[in-house]
Design an enzyme around this catalytic site. Sequence first.
Site: not given
Length: 284
Positions: A241, A258
Amino acid sequence: MRIGDTGKVRTRGKGRSTAVLAAGATLTVLCGCTVQASDGERHSPVHIEVPSGAPSAKSAPPDDKPPSAPAAAAPVVLWQSGDTGRDVRELQARLRQVAWLFDGPTGIYDDLTERAVKGFQGKRGLPETGRTDQATWDRLLKMTREPGTWDLYLMGGQPADAPDARCLTGRVLCISKTSRTLRWMVDGRTVVEVPVRFGSQYTPTREGEFTVYWKSRNHVSTLYDSSMPYAMFFSGGQAVHYSSDFAARGYAGASHGCVNVSDERAIAQMFAEVRNGDKVVVHW
């Protein structure tokens, strides 16, 4: 010659007088004319002085004048505005260490770098040129340490390594922990390439082969209460992301596991093209 009382002329040194008269006659012939003075006497127009002794000090060539000093050589400029490359990255990384530069390193000698160099020079009594010469570089080396790889590429820009063999077929988000890069690949061809950031040692990003199972355009983490735009989940709560923190701080920070992307335009393109079920490979 002597005139006596009787009016007769007596001669002495006849040979010498004859020689003088002969020389005078010769000079008259050579000059071709004589000057008639106002008193009626005739004079030679040429006055000859034979110099005697050494020449005067005024006319003598100076032999004790010290040689002129050679002109000072111009400082050797190593890098200046417009230069690019790894050496410029190191200069910028070292300027960051002494708090003269806060952006980058970018590898481009831009106006911010020039201003930082000029400030550093002025503080150390060096000529404030904004160009990095040898004296400036030597002083900076003494005050800083050797920057590591991720000091040099704090904000990304590092070259990607070769893709893993599992990335060469199909549609793959190919993510390298070695070069900290992500390639969006289709049938072995790289479509998009961006720098990425991973989790810290306490929240590491998982390695292996996965698939995209969920996409969320404007996702917000319920666990960390943080924004995760263009999220493409591949392993539990871990996703690829966009990260505004990565865009602002670079590798000075880390994710919670992430895969962070700092280029919003690139992640938006990938989000539009990647489908659920596409492969994700995280490798060293």
